[in-house]
Motif scaffolding. Structure first.
Motif, PDB file in Angstrom:
ATOM      1  N   ILE A   1       0.829  -1.202   0.000  1.00 35.50           N
ATOM      2  CA  ILE A   1       0.000   0.000   0.000  1.00 35.50           C
ATOM      3  C   ILE A   1       0.868   1.258   0.000  1.00 35.50           C
ATOM      4  CG2 ILE A   1      -1.521   1.389   1.470  1.00 35.50           C
ATOM      5  CD1 ILE A   1      -3.015  -1.159   2.166  1.00 35.50           C
ATOM      6  N   ALA A   2       1.949   1.266   0.772  1.00 34.52           N
ATOM      7  CA  ALA A   2       2.834   2.433   0.815  1.00 34.52           C
ATOM      8  C   ALA A   2       3.390   2.742  -0.577  1.00 34.52           C
ATOM      9  CB  ALA A   2       3.973   2.194   1.808  1.00 34.52           C
ATOM     10  N   VAL A   3       3.835   1.715  -1.295  1.00 36.62           N
ATOM     11  CA  VAL A   3       4.373   1.920  -2.651  1.00 36.62           C
ATOM     12  C   VAL A   3       3.278   2.407  -3.583  1.00 36.62           C
ATOM     13  CG1 VAL A   3       5.446   0.797  -4.628  1.00 36.62           C
ATOM     14  CG2 VAL A   3       6.191   0.200  -2.328  1.00 36.62           C
ATOM     15  N   PHE A   4       2.105   1.785  -3.538  1.00 33.13           N
ATOM     16  CA  PHE A   4       0.997   2.172  -4.412  1.00 33.13           C
ATOM     17  C   PHE A   4       0.548   3.609  -4.145  1.00 33.13           C
ATOM     18  CE2 PHE A   4      -0.811  -2.347  -5.371  1.00 33.13           C
ATOM     19  CZ  PHE A   4       0.305  -2.594  -6.152  1.00 33.13           C
ATOM     20  N   VAL A   5       0.426   3.954  -2.869  1.00 32.05           N
ATOM     21  CA  VAL A   5      -0.005   5.310  -2.507  1.00 32.05           C
ATOM     22  C   VAL A   5       1.008   6.345  -2.999  1.00 32.05           C
ATOM     23  CG1 VAL A   5      -0.271   6.873  -0.530  1.00 32.05           C
ATOM     24  CG2 VAL A   5      -1.459   4.671  -0.560  1.00 32.05           C
ATOM     25  N   GLY A   6       2.287   6.055  -2.805  1.00 30.36           N
ATOM     26  CA  GLY A   6       3.317   6.981  -3.282  1.00 30.36           C
ATOM     27  C   GLY A   6       3.239   7.183  -4.784  1.00 30.36           C
ATOM     28  N   MET A   7       3.043   6.095  -5.523  1.00 34.31           N
ATOM     29  CA  MET A   7       2.923   6.200  -6.981  1.00 34.31           C
ATOM     30  C   MET A   7       1.702   7.027  -7.373  1.00 34.31           C
ATOM     31  SD  MET A   7       3.932   2.403  -8.348  1.00 34.31           S
ATOM     32  CE  MET A   7       5.649   1.860  -8.411  1.00 34.31           C
TER      33      MET A   7
ATOM     34  N   ALA B   1       8.686   9.763 -11.649  1.00 29.72           N
ATOM     35  CA  ALA B   1       7.959  10.351 -10.519  1.00 29.72           C
ATOM     36  C   ALA B   1       7.224   9.267  -9.735  1.00 29.72           C
ATOM     37  CB  ALA B   1       6.978  11.406 -11.017  1.00 29.72           C
ATOM     38  N   ALA B   2       6.625   8.303 -10.445  1.00 36.28           N
ATOM     39  CA  ALA B   2       5.918   7.212  -9.774  1.00 36.28           C
ATOM     40  C   ALA B   2       6.874   6.409  -8.895  1.00 36.28           C
ATOM     41  CB  ALA B   2       5.248   6.308 -10.805  1.00 36.28           C
ATOM     42  N   LEU B   3       8.041   6.090  -9.413  1.00 40.22           N
ATOM     43  CA  LEU B   3       9.026   5.330  -8.641  1.00 40.22           C
ATOM     44  C   LEU B   3       9.532   6.141  -7.455  1.00 40.22           C
ATOM     45  CD1 LEU B   3      11.050   3.718 -11.586  1.00 40.22           C
ATOM     46  CD2 LEU B   3       9.489   2.550 -10.008  1.00 40.22           C
ATOM     47  N   LEU B   4       9.791   7.424  -7.667  1.00 40.41           N
ATOM     48  CA  LEU B   4      10.237   8.283  -6.567  1.00 40.41           C
ATOM     49  C   LEU B   4       9.167   8.385  -5.485  1.00 40.41           C
ATOM     50  CD1 LEU B   4      12.032  11.146  -8.519  1.00 40.41           C
ATOM     51  CD2 LEU B   4      13.064   9.774  -6.713  1.00 40.41           C
ATOM     52  N   GLY B   5       7.901   8.538  -5.902  1.00 41.22           N
ATOM     53  CA  GLY B   5       6.814   8.619  -4.936  1.00 41.22           C
ATOM     54  C   GLY B   5       6.681   7.342  -4.128  1.00 41.22           C
ATOM     55  N   GLY B   6       6.760   6.191  -4.812  1.00 40.10           N
ATOM     56  CA  GLY B   6       6.690   4.917  -4.105  1.00 40.10           C
ATOM     57  C   GLY B   6       7.830   4.751  -3.114  1.00 40.10           C
ATOM     58  N   PHE B   7       9.031   5.119  -3.544  1.00 36.86           N
ATOM     59  CA  PHE B   7      10.199   5.018  -2.665  1.00 36.86           C
ATOM     60  C   PHE B   7      10.073   5.964  -1.473  1.00 36.86           C
ATOM     61  CE2 PHE B   7      14.474   6.799  -1.680  1.00 36.86           C
ATOM     62  CZ  PHE B   7      14.988   5.678  -1.033  1.00 36.86           C
ATOM     63  N   LEU B   8       9.614   7.200  -1.708  1.00 39.48           N
ATOM     64  CA  LEU B   8       9.511   8.195  -0.636  1.00 39.48           C
ATOM     65  C   LEU B   8       8.531   7.756   0.443  1.00 39.48           C
ATOM     66  CD1 LEU B   8      10.131  11.009   0.522  1.00 39.48           C
ATOM     67  CD2 LEU B   8       8.348  11.933  -0.961  1.00 39.48           C
ATOM     68  N   VAL B   9       7.343   7.298   0.040  1.00 44.61           N
ATOM     69  CA  VAL B   9       6.342   6.899   1.036  1.00 44.61           C
ATOM     70  C   VAL B   9       6.773   5.627   1.760  1.00 44.61           C
ATOM     71  CG1 VAL B   9       3.948   6.192   1.384  1.00 44.61           C
ATOM     72  CG2 VAL B   9       4.465   8.038  -0.209  1.00 44.61           C
ATOM     73  N   LEU B  10       7.339   4.666   1.034  1.00 44.28           N
ATOM     74  CA  LEU B  10       7.805   3.433   1.676  1.00 44.28           C
ATOM     75  C   LEU B  10       8.933   3.723   2.663  1.00 44.28           C
ATOM     76  CD1 LEU B  10       7.781   0.384   1.989  1.00 44.28           C
ATOM     77  CD2 LEU B  10       9.262   0.219  -0.024  1.00 44.28           C
ATOM     78  N   MET B  11       9.862   4.584   2.267  1.00 40.86           N
ATOM     79  CA  MET B  11      10.955   4.948   3.158  1.00 40.86           C
ATOM     80  C   MET B  11      10.427   5.672   4.393  1.00 40.86           C
ATOM     81  SD  MET B  11      14.147   7.540   2.508  1.00 40.86           S
ATOM     82  CE  MET B  11      13.013   8.923   2.457  1.00 40.86           C
ATOM     83  N   ALA B  12       9.487   6.614   4.197  1.00 38.09           N
ATOM     84  CA  ALA B  12       8.923   7.367   5.318  1.00 38.09           C
ATOM     85  C   ALA B  12       8.166   6.447   6.266  1.00 38.09           C
ATOM     86  CB  ALA B  12       7.996   8.467   4.792  1.00 38.09           C
TER      87      ALA B  12
END
Length: 344
Positions: free
Chosen positions: A74-80, A297-308
């Motif tokens: 979910i974290a990866v999907f939400v970030g994307m 941007a999708a990959l960065l968003g997924g990484f950012l939310v998962l990392m956070a």
């Protein structure tokens, strides 16, 4: 486009952009592994490996498959979803500060979800699948209100007016949500408090499956429209000259942005700044062409939310810091930096 029709410099640029995306995928994978071992009960990489193969004990299988894996996905999907929504809003409005959180779209989605949980339980499958639909309706109505209040007949929509209107509408919605909390039961109040903080609260497979159709439908649609976003960035007169139907394309792209933001917010709460940071960083890494900007941007968003989310779960164990707060610690200074640059 075939490599036969590309110049050596274009081929080099394409290879560089693809390499950047591969690096981001590797970073997501590494964070994925770390996140699976983050929690009060530790699982070693070997435990995770055997559990994924079905050889772990009952406790390890429950921890991994019922709690951690759904939350990570979910974290990866939400970030994307939030990152692509922000990229669309920035491209359509030509506003460097556009973001579904800043513009109040997330708040509108949250109000719809809050109104629903005030009256109905969300423990069964049907209500869970309904949450993204309700969030989409709330986000869509909010977007219409912001667009209407920002529009001027002879001026259209200026970036600064759009931002100020979005902030004002978001503040009004947030105030309404605070008033509504007065009638909530203790259980629902706890849910709303968690939602407002931006926590990945929908951490089971039902929520994954409720979000997945929205991404499967809307992300390919947006990627197909990458050329349209490139044309829109050239300006309305140029876009019309190239044969683009400006209002029609803009309308459909806005619907996609609202759908992605609303569906993401329905399972993650009010996580802001992802739609602002990810597209900006992607633009710096791969340039302004949306064929590369959108997936990056999708990959960065997924990484950012998962990392956070991983940092939030690990830094104060056994307590958790909501994901939205961790993202805000990064995003708020970056927003102020962008705002200062625009004023220069």
């Amino acid at each position: 486009m075939s490599n036969c029709y590309l110049t050596p410099s274009q081929i080099k640029l394409r290879r560089k952009n693809i390499s950047i995306m591969v690096i981001l995928i590797v970073l997501i994978f590494i964070t994925f592994i770390i996140s699976m071992n983050t929690g009060v009960i530790k699982l070693t990489p070997l435990d995770i490996f055997w559990t994924l193969l079905g050889q772990g004990d009952a406790q390890q299988q429950v921890i991994l498959f019922e709690f951690r894996l759904p939350r990570i996905v979910i974290a990866v999907f939400v970030g994307m979803g939030l990152a692509i929504s922000g990229a669309i809003l920035q491209g359509v409005s030509k506003n460097a500060l556009a973001d579904p959180g800043i513009l109040g779209i997330n708040a509108g989605a949250g109000l719809a979800v809050m109104l629903y949980v005030s009256f109905f339980p969300i423990t069964k499958a049907a209500p869970v699948y309904l949450l993204p639909v309700l969030a989409f309706i709330g986000a869509g109505l909010t977007a219409v209100i912001i667009y209407t209040l920002s529009y001027r007949r002879h001026e259209g929509i200026t970036p600064m007016r759009l931002i100020l209107t979005g902030v004002a509408v978001a503040a009004g919605i947030s105030s309404a949500m605070i008033v509504l909390t007065l009638r909530l039961s203790p259980e629902n109040y706890q849910f709303v408090a968690t939602w407002l903080a931006g926590s990945i609260w929908g951490s089971n497979w039902l929520f994954v499956f409720s979000l997945l159709p929205w991404l499967v439908i809307l992300l390919p649609f947006v990627f197909v429209k990458a050329t349209v976003l490139n044309v829109l960035n050239l300006g309305e007169l140029t876009a019309v000259g190239l044969g683009a139907s400006i209002e029609k394309e803009r309308r459909w792209l806005l619907v996609a942005a609202v759908g992605l933001a609303g569906a993401s917010v329905s399972v993650s709460g009010g996580i802001g700044f992802v739609g602002l940071i990810a597209p900006h960083l992607a633009r710096q890494l791969v340039g302004a062409k949306h064929q590369f900007l959108l997936p990056t941007a999708a990959l960065l968003g997924g990484f950012l939310v998962l990392m956070a989310d991983t940092v939030g779960r690990s830094i104060l164990e056994p307590s958790e810091i909501p994901t939205g707060i961790v993202v805000a610690v990064i995003g708020a200074p970056y927003f102020l930096y962008l705002l200062a640059r625009l004023k220069e």
